[in-house]
Design a protein around this motif. Structure first.
Motif, PDB file in Angstrom:
ATOM      1  N   ALA A 106      56.244  23.426  56.024  1.00 35.67           N
ATOM      2  CA  ALA A 106      55.583  23.069  54.764  1.00 35.67           C
ATOM      3  C   ALA A 106      55.283  21.574  54.729  1.00 35.67           C
ATOM      4  N   ARG A 107      56.289  20.762  55.026  1.00 37.23           N
ATOM      5  CA  ARG A 107      56.099  19.301  55.037  1.00 37.23           C
ATOM      6  C   ARG A 107      55.012  18.892  56.030  1.00 37.23           C
ATOM      7  N   ASP A 108      55.073  19.474  57.214  1.00 37.48           N
ATOM      8  CA  ASP A 108      54.112  19.092  58.253  1.00 37.48           C
ATOM      9  C   ASP A 108      52.700  19.567  57.919  1.00 37.48           C
ATOM     10  N   GLY A 109      52.598  20.546  57.014  1.00 34.64           N
ATOM     11  CA  GLY A 109      51.288  21.023  56.586  1.00 34.64           C
ATOM     12  C   GLY A 109      50.772  20.338  55.344  1.00 34.64           C
ATOM     13  N   GLY A 110      51.541  19.377  54.810  1.00 30.71           N
ATOM     14  CA  GLY A 110      51.074  18.617  53.653  1.00 30.71           C
ATOM     15  C   GLY A 110      51.675  19.017  52.330  1.00 30.71           C
ATOM     16  N   THR A 111      52.613  19.968  52.306  1.00 30.87           N
ATOM     17  CA  THR A 111      53.286  20.360  51.060  1.00 30.87           C
ATOM     18  C   THR A 111      54.489  19.446  50.837  1.00 30.87           C
TER      19      THR A 111
END
Length: 487
Positions: A303-308
């Motif tokens: 999620a973090r690496d996808g921008g969330t």
């Protein structure tokens, strides 16, 4: 076993004291500490007013307990969606009719919850005794007592079923109604950690959690003798609400009051792959969230690496690695296992398998905080502290409590575009040694913001009577508004 010894378990009151948070009386606000047993095995009241745990004295409702099991229950599913059904398994002793009132947690003009529906009168029976094997306690063999068909028009959210017998005993069952619709923020309720702490039945004989169990004399045993595996197929101890549940409810009341667009899920939804982080601008972890499986961590890092963005509003997050397995009847994710430091095999601490939690959070668990201390503001010019009135070095009283995180300089940080520590707060540990707490925020290369409060006291400061701090309220709004890209 003397009467004195039994009495401390009778209501479950001092470990999990709840009178009636939904109408008959105030919610007994929690202390900051998780230490609800002292070193001698005596229960320590961790509610601000222990008298609140003893039920009504005016002939009204009284809190059920795990010795007499006047009324206790659990549900045989995790979170459910509108249109789905939830099956309740309830034991009533002596057998008599009971009812189930369903409440939704929210602001509701300051009431904190609203009654949504009431069951018909239901036939209560004495269910079989819990089954135990190697300290694992399960009630998966209890008969179904009631099926709640969730109407399609119900709002998603955190719900509590209040079970009440005809003679006025009361217990609770929390559950979550979720859906897959996009929202600004996904609130993740820490049901895996709630179960890790569940000592049901708290009867001096058979109950066990990942922390405690009882010996044959009814004395409380510590972690080395506790359960390795615990079951979701059982009630929560005492009044039926999990330890630390109030932290999530504090955030929910505040966030719904100010109109944040929230979706809801449980940590088992994260584990099972039922959460698509791309549907949300941010994932919010509002309470004590200590036990994480490999799939949970994988999903959140993705999620973090996808921008969330990620918001961690407590401390001691993602400390133990756990696994989930099916119940004896094959229902997925009903058994929770954490070997901790016992027996052969790899360690269960994330940091001991070379995956320290700081690599996701930006800080990590440092220790317990025996007495509340001030949170000392650092880098007050940062946007998080904007318009809060907090200046450099200001002390926010009581905001470092329960447990604390800090930055570990010898532990690798996550990849980041920018990173800053927003508090540096000295406190004394249980040995009187001076330590410090820190609050962290960093921006990942994807643009995601990752915030970690580093203290148990952040969520209570949002909406818990006696603990509200307007500076924390505004700082949290600054954070969520930036994540949600509000003007």
């Amino acid at each position: 076993m003397g009467t004195e010894q039994i009495r401390r378990w009778e209501s479950g009151a001092l470990a999990h004291a709840v009178s009636d948070p939904f109408g008959q009386g105030p919610l007994p606000w929690l202390r900051g500490s998780e230490n609800y047993f002292d070193d001698t095995g005596h229960v320590v009241p961790w509610y601000a007013d222990p008298a609140l745990g003893h039920g009504s004295t005016d002939g009204g409702t009284r809190t059920a307990d795990d010795v007499h099991r006047q009324i206790k229950g659990f549900i045989s599913t995790g979170a459910a969606a509108p249109g789905e059904a939830i099956d309740f398994h309830v034991t009533v002793d002596p057998p008599q009719q009971f009812s189930v009132d369903i409440y939704r947690i929210g602001h509701y003009g300051g009431d904190g919850a609203a009654q949504i529906t009431t069951s018909p009168r239901l036939a209560g029976i004495v269910q079989p005794a819990p089954l135990t094997a190697d300290r694992t306690v399960s009630c998966h063999h209890w008969w179904q007592s009631w099926r709640l068909q969730i109407p399609t028009y119900w709002s998603i959210g955190a719900y509590v079923a209040v079970l009440t017998t005809m003679n006025g005993y009361r217990s609770h069952i929390p559950f979550t109604v979720r859906d897959d619709q996009p929202a600004d923020l996904l609130l993740v309720l820490p049901d895996i950690t709630w179960q890790a702490y569940n000592l049901y039945p708290e009867d001096g004989r058979t109950g066990a959690s990942l922390y405690h169990a009882w010996d044959e004399q009814g004395c409380l045993l510590g972690e080395e003798d506790a359960a390795v595996t615990v079951s979701f197929d059982r009630p929560y101890a005492g009044a039926g609400l999990p330890l630390h549940v109030g932290h999530a409810y504090d955030f929910i009341r505040w966030a719904e009051r100010y109109g944040y667009d929230l979706a809801y899920a449980d940590t088992r939804d994260l584990h099972a792959g039922r959460v698509d982080p791309a549907r949300y601008r941010g994932l919010v972890f509002p309470g004590h969230d200590e036990y994480w499986s490999v799939p949970m961590r994988r999903t959140v890092e993705s999620a973090r690496d996808g921008g969330t963005s990620l918001v961690f509003l407590s401390a001691n997050t993602m400390y133990w690695q756990v696994s989930l397995s099916p119940s004896p009847s094959g229902v997925p994710d009903r058994l929770l296992t954490c070997r901790k430091r016992r027996g052969p095999g790899k360690p269960a601490l994330w940091r001991e398998i070379d995956r320290p939690e700081q690599q996701l959070l930006g800080i990590q668990y440092a220790g317990r905080v025996p007495d509340p201390h001030p949170l000392v503001v650092r880098n007050a010019e940062h946007w998080l502290w904007e318009a809060t009135g907090a200046g450099e070095g200001d002390e926010l009283d009581g905001l470092v409590a329960g447990e604390a995180d800090r930055y570990f300089p010898r532990t690798a940080l996550p990849e980041h575009e920018s990173r800053i520590l927003l508090a540096h707060s000295p406190y004394l540990d249980s040995e009187g040694v001076k330590r410090h707490q820190e609050t962290s925020v960093y921006r990942a290369p994807s643009g995601a913001i990752v915030f970690a409060s580093g203290t148990f006291a952040w969520s209570p400061a949002l909406d818990r009577p006696g603990h509200v701090d307007p500076r924390i309220q505004r700082a949290t709004a600054n954070l969520l508004d930036r994540i949600c890209k509000r003007d």
